[in-house]
Scaffold this motif. Structure first.
Motif, short mmCIF file in Angstrom:
data_model
loop_
_atom_site.label_atom_id
_atom_site.label_comp_id
_atom_site.label_asym_id
_atom_site.label_seq_id
_atom_site.Cartn_x
_atom_site.Cartn_y
_atom_site.Cartn_z
N GLN A 100 -28.89 47.92 -17.42
CA GLN A 100 -27.67 48.40 -16.78
C GLN A 100 -26.49 47.53 -17.21
N PRO A 101 -25.42 48.16 -17.75
CA PRO A 101 -24.25 47.37 -18.15
C PRO A 101 -23.53 46.78 -16.95
N THR A 127 -18.81 40.62 -26.05
CA THR A 127 -19.97 40.10 -25.33
C THR A 127 -20.25 41.02 -24.14
N VAL A 128 -21.32 41.78 -24.25
CA VAL A 128 -21.70 42.74 -23.21
C VAL A 128 -22.77 42.10 -22.33
N ARG A 129 -22.52 42.08 -21.04
CA ARG A 129 -23.50 41.56 -20.08
C ARG A 129 -24.23 42.72 -19.44
N ARG A 130 -25.56 42.60 -19.43
CA ARG A 130 -26.38 43.65 -18.83
C ARG A 130 -27.45 43.02 -17.96
N SER A 131 -27.99 43.81 -17.04
CA SER A 131 -29.04 43.33 -16.15
C SER A 131 -30.18 44.33 -16.11
N ARG A 132 -31.32 43.85 -15.66
CA ARG A 132 -32.50 44.71 -15.56
C ARG A 132 -33.19 44.45 -14.23
N ALA A 156 -9.02 52.00 -29.59
CA ALA A 156 -8.44 53.24 -29.09
C ALA A 156 -8.94 53.61 -27.70
N ILE A 157 -9.89 52.85 -27.17
CA ILE A 157 -10.48 53.17 -25.87
C ILE A 157 -9.76 52.39 -24.78
N ASP A 158 -9.32 53.10 -23.76
CA ASP A 158 -8.56 52.49 -22.66
C ASP A 158 -9.51 52.06 -21.55
N ALA A 159 -10.21 50.99 -21.79
CA ALA A 159 -11.13 50.43 -20.79
C ALA A 159 -11.14 48.91 -20.99
N PRO A 160 -10.20 48.21 -20.37
CA PRO A 160 -10.02 46.78 -20.68
C PRO A 160 -11.19 45.89 -20.29
N SER A 161 -11.94 46.24 -19.25
CA SER A 161 -13.03 45.36 -18.80
C SER A 161 -13.98 46.15 -17.91
N GLY A 162 -14.99 45.45 -17.41
CA GLY A 162 -15.92 46.05 -16.45
C GLY A 162 -16.98 46.91 -17.11
N THR A 163 -17.68 47.67 -16.26
CA THR A 163 -18.79 48.52 -16.72
C THR A 163 -18.33 49.56 -17.73
N ALA A 164 -17.16 50.14 -17.50
CA ALA A 164 -16.66 51.17 -18.41
C ALA A 164 -16.46 50.62 -19.81
N VAL A 169 -18.27 50.01 -25.54
CA VAL A 169 -18.72 49.19 -26.67
C VAL A 169 -20.07 49.68 -27.18
N LEU A 170 -20.99 49.98 -26.27
CA LEU A 170 -22.32 50.43 -26.66
C LEU A 170 -22.26 51.79 -27.35
N ARG A 171 -21.40 52.69 -26.86
CA ARG A 171 -21.27 54.01 -27.50
C ARG A 171 -20.76 53.87 -28.93
#
Length: 253
Positions: A100-101, A127-132, A156-164, A169-171
């Motif tokens: 889970q991101p 740096t993507v943080r994820r948990s399991r 081009a993606i308007d998502a500065p931080s957080g899960t979104a 990044v993963l997409r």
């Protein structure tokens, strides 16, 4: 043939105590039950508290006990199986991915990571943080390092931080053609950040799985996944990825 020096060394007291404690755990205690305090246990088995602590630490390392903040030492449930294979190659974040991101940010990675990614030592990477989770409890935390060159259209993606942002990044990473991956496993100690996320004490034993993902003839991403050594059991095969089995049978670790 003569007896070697090693064979003449007596069994340490804490190791014998560990065997006795294991029998007690199997016959007298149930999963989740809180053990008596160290003073009472030491008195019961007639050993020094230092010897008792060594035995308890070994049982925690083997996954039989858990030390929990504000609770004490409890009997651990059977370890969940973690299958580590190399045949199935998939990008992180695909539909079959159990992680889970949590968040994503641009950060300068550790020197060893920068070397593996062949980026400059002062060059920030995603740096993507994820948990399991399994059975409602955290079992692993991951840091996924992705060079900006692997996701060039992310600006081009308007998502500065957080899960979104993490999902974006993963997409973008999945647009690359994955050529392969490899994994390495080692025993480590929980850092402060990992300990908080995994509900463990700093320095607790963990299993660190490092995975490199290859595309365009280079390392396109690098994952450092930290698993709780007290709840996870590694199994090896060709099933691919890192997969948690929900109801494994307890096996010798």
């Amino acid at each position: 043939m003569g007896t070697t020096q090693l064979e003449t060394v007596p069994e340490p007291k804490y190791w014998h105590l560990k065997t006795v404690l294991t029998e007690a755990l199997d016959s007298e205690f149930s999963v989740g039950e809180i053990l008596p305090n160290e003073r009472d246990l030491a008195a019961r088995f007639g050993v020094a508290r230092a010897t008792l602590r060594q035995a308890l630490e070994q049982l925690e390392l083997e996954g039989r006990l858990q030390r929990r903040r504000g609770v004490g030492t409890t009997v651990a449930p059977p370890r969940v199986g973690v299958s580590v294979g190399t045949e199935q190659h998939i990008w992180p974040g695909t539909a079959t991915d159990a992680w889970q991101p949590v968040d994503s940010s641009l950060e300068v990675p550790p020197t060893t990571v920068a070397g593996a990614l062949e980026t400059g030592q002062d060059q920030p990477v995603h740096t993507v943080r994820r948990s399991r989770m399994t059975h409602g409890q955290p079992v692993a935390a991951e840091l996924l390092y992705i060079p900006q060159s692997s996701v060039p259209d992310l600006s081009a993606i308007d998502a500065p931080s957080g899960t979104a942002r993490a999902r974006a990044v993963l997409r973008e990473l999945q647009r690359l053609e994955l050529e392969g991956q490899d994994s390495a496993v080692e025993l480590g100690s929980a850092r402060a950040d990992d300990a908080r996320q995994l509900d463990r004490l700093p320095g607790a034993p963990v299993l660190v799985v490092t995975t490199r993902f290859f595309a365009d003839g280079r390392t396109a991403a690098l994952s450092v996944a930290t698993y709780r050594a007290d709840t996870c059991r590694l199994t090896f095969g060709d099933s691919g990825g890192v997969e948690i089995h929900e109801n494994p049978e307890r096996q010798a670790s």
